[in-house]
Structures are given as structure tokens and as C-alpha cells.
Design a protein around this motif. Structure first.
Motif, PDB file in Angstrom:
ATOM      1  N   GLU A 247       0.577   7.727  -0.573  1.00  0.00           N
ATOM      2  CA  GLU A 247      -0.195   8.705   0.193  1.00  0.00           C
ATOM      3  C   GLU A 247      -1.428   8.054   0.814  1.00  0.00           C
ATOM      4  N   VAL A 248      -2.101   7.224   0.031  1.00  0.00           N
ATOM      5  CA  VAL A 248      -3.294   6.547   0.533  1.00  0.00           C
ATOM      6  C   VAL A 248      -2.906   5.585   1.654  1.00  0.00           C
ATOM      7  N   TYR A 249      -1.832   4.847   1.472  1.00  0.00           N
ATOM      8  CA  TYR A 249      -1.359   3.914   2.497  1.00  0.00           C
ATOM      9  C   TYR A 249      -1.078   4.670   3.803  1.00  0.00           C
ATOM     10  N   LYS A 250      -0.388   5.780   3.697  1.00  0.00           N
ATOM     11  CA  LYS A 250      -0.065   6.572   4.895  1.00  0.00           C
ATOM     12  C   LYS A 250      -1.347   7.034   5.587  1.00  0.00           C
ATOM     13  N   PHE A 251      -2.314   7.485   4.796  1.00  0.00           N
ATOM     14  CA  PHE A 251      -3.594   7.919   5.343  1.00  0.00           C
ATOM     15  C   PHE A 251      -4.282   6.772   6.089  1.00  0.00           C
ATOM     16  N   LEU A 252      -4.361   5.610   5.433  1.00  0.00           N
ATOM     17  CA  LEU A 252      -5.002   4.455   6.061  1.00  0.00           C
ATOM     18  C   LEU A 252      -4.282   4.061   7.349  1.00  0.00           C
ATOM     19  N   PHE A 253      -2.963   4.043   7.299  1.00  0.00           N
ATOM     20  CA  PHE A 253      -2.181   3.709   8.480  1.00  0.00           C
ATOM     21  C   PHE A 253      -2.489   4.669   9.625  1.00  0.00           C
ATOM     22  N   GLU A 254      -2.493   5.961   9.333  1.00  0.00           N
ATOM     23  CA  GLU A 254      -2.755   6.964  10.369  1.00  0.00           C
ATOM     24  C   GLU A 254      -4.171   6.833  10.932  1.00  0.00           C
ATOM     25  N   GLN A 255      -5.125   6.492  10.085  1.00  0.00           N
ATOM     26  CA  GLN A 255      -6.505   6.335  10.542  1.00  0.00           C
ATOM     27  C   GLN A 255      -6.684   5.126  11.453  1.00  0.00           C
ATOM     28  N   LEU A 256      -5.926   4.078  11.190  1.00  0.00           N
ATOM     29  CA  LEU A 256      -6.150   2.808  11.878  1.00  0.00           C
ATOM     30  C   LEU A 256      -5.219   2.533  13.057  1.00  0.00           C
ATOM     31  N   LYS A 257      -4.036   3.110  13.068  1.00  0.00           N
ATOM     32  CA  LYS A 257      -3.010   2.722  14.046  1.00  0.00           C
ATOM     33  C   LYS A 257      -3.435   2.879  15.494  1.00  0.00           C
ATOM     34  N   ASP A 258      -4.204   3.903  15.810  1.00  0.00           N
ATOM     35  CA  ASP A 258      -4.593   4.129  17.204  1.00  0.00           C
ATOM     36  C   ASP A 258      -5.860   3.382  17.591  1.00  0.00           C
TER      37      ASP A 258
ATOM     38  N   LYS B  97      -3.128  -3.463  -0.402  1.00  0.00           N
ATOM     39  CA  LYS B  97      -4.147  -3.827  -1.388  1.00  0.00           C
ATOM     40  C   LYS B  97      -5.197  -2.732  -1.518  1.00  0.00           C
ATOM     41  N   TYR B  98      -5.687  -2.217  -0.399  1.00  0.00           N
ATOM     42  CA  TYR B  98      -6.733  -1.206  -0.430  1.00  0.00           C
ATOM     43  C   TYR B  98      -6.178   0.160  -0.826  1.00  0.00           C
ATOM     44  N   ALA B  99      -4.954   0.450  -0.457  1.00  0.00           N
ATOM     45  CA  ALA B  99      -4.323   1.698  -0.898  1.00  0.00           C
ATOM     46  C   ALA B  99      -4.175   1.697  -2.417  1.00  0.00           C
ATOM     47  N   GLU B 100      -3.760   0.575  -2.967  1.00  0.00           N
ATOM     48  CA  GLU B 100      -3.634   0.460  -4.422  1.00  0.00           C
ATOM     49  C   GLU B 100      -4.995   0.594  -5.100  1.00  0.00           C
ATOM     50  N   ALA B 101      -6.024   0.007  -4.516  1.00  0.00           N
ATOM     51  CA  ALA B 101      -7.369   0.085  -5.089  1.00  0.00           C
ATOM     52  C   ALA B 101      -7.883   1.515  -5.115  1.00  0.00           C
ATOM     53  N   VAL B 102      -7.667   2.249  -4.041  1.00  0.00           N
ATOM     54  CA  VAL B 102      -8.101   3.654  -3.990  1.00  0.00           C
ATOM     55  C   VAL B 102      -7.300   4.481  -4.989  1.00  0.00           C
TER      56      VAL B 102
END
Length: 85
Positions: free
Chosen positions: A42-53, A66-71
Motif C-alpha cells: 500500500e505504501v509503495y503504491k502511494f509513493l508511486f502515485e505521488q511521484l510518477k507525474d 526500501k522506503y515503503a518497507e521503512a514506512v
């Protein structure tokens, strides 16, 4: 001059990298603040959506995982994320 010689100067290159780091930090900060009970995916998907555009031809690599796992594991607590903002 050849096309391969057309590059950003060092000052511009540093600014681009700094801006990219800040975008990543902000996305991770927001994830830590809003997804404290989420799993890694879920965190990975969130990060991806925030950064992709925000980036041309965005291709996430191991850093996003790495950061998704940390969160998700609580290594970056929401309080810590807010304090650094």
C-alpha cells in the motif's frame, strides 16, 4: 559539437537532483503521516502515485521499495516525519 555533448552544467545537475530528493522526501513524509498502519504494498503504491507525474519517464527502482518497507515497518514514524518537515 555532437548531441552527446549537450548536457546540464554541474550547478543545474545538482539542483535537479536536490529537487528530486525533496519530492521523494515529501512523498515519504506524507506516507509516514497518513499510512502508519498500511502494509508495504500500500505504501509503495502511494509513493508511486505521488511521484510518477513529477518526473519524465519515471521508473521506480529499489529505493521506492526500501522506503515503503521503512514506512510500513514503522522505521520512519509519523511524528518523526512531521518534525522534519
Amino acid at each position: 559539437m555532437e548531441l552527446k555533448d549537450v548536457t546540464w552544467n554541474e550547478q543545474a545537475r545538482e539542483k535537479i537532483l536536490l529537487d528530486a530528493d525533496r519530492a521523494l522526501q515529501e512523498a515519504v513524509r506524507e506516507a509516514a503521516s497518513t499510512l502508519s498502519n498500511a502494509d508495504k504494498d500500500e505504501v509503495y503504491k502511494f509513493l508511486f502515485e505521488q511521484l510518477k507525474d513529477q518526473f519524465v519517464d519515471f521508473q521506480p527502482g529499489p529505493d521506492l521499495t526500501k522506503y515503503a518497507e521503512a514506512v510500513a515497518s514503522g522505521e520512519l514514524a509519523a511524528d518523526e516525519a512531521r518534525a522534519e518537515g
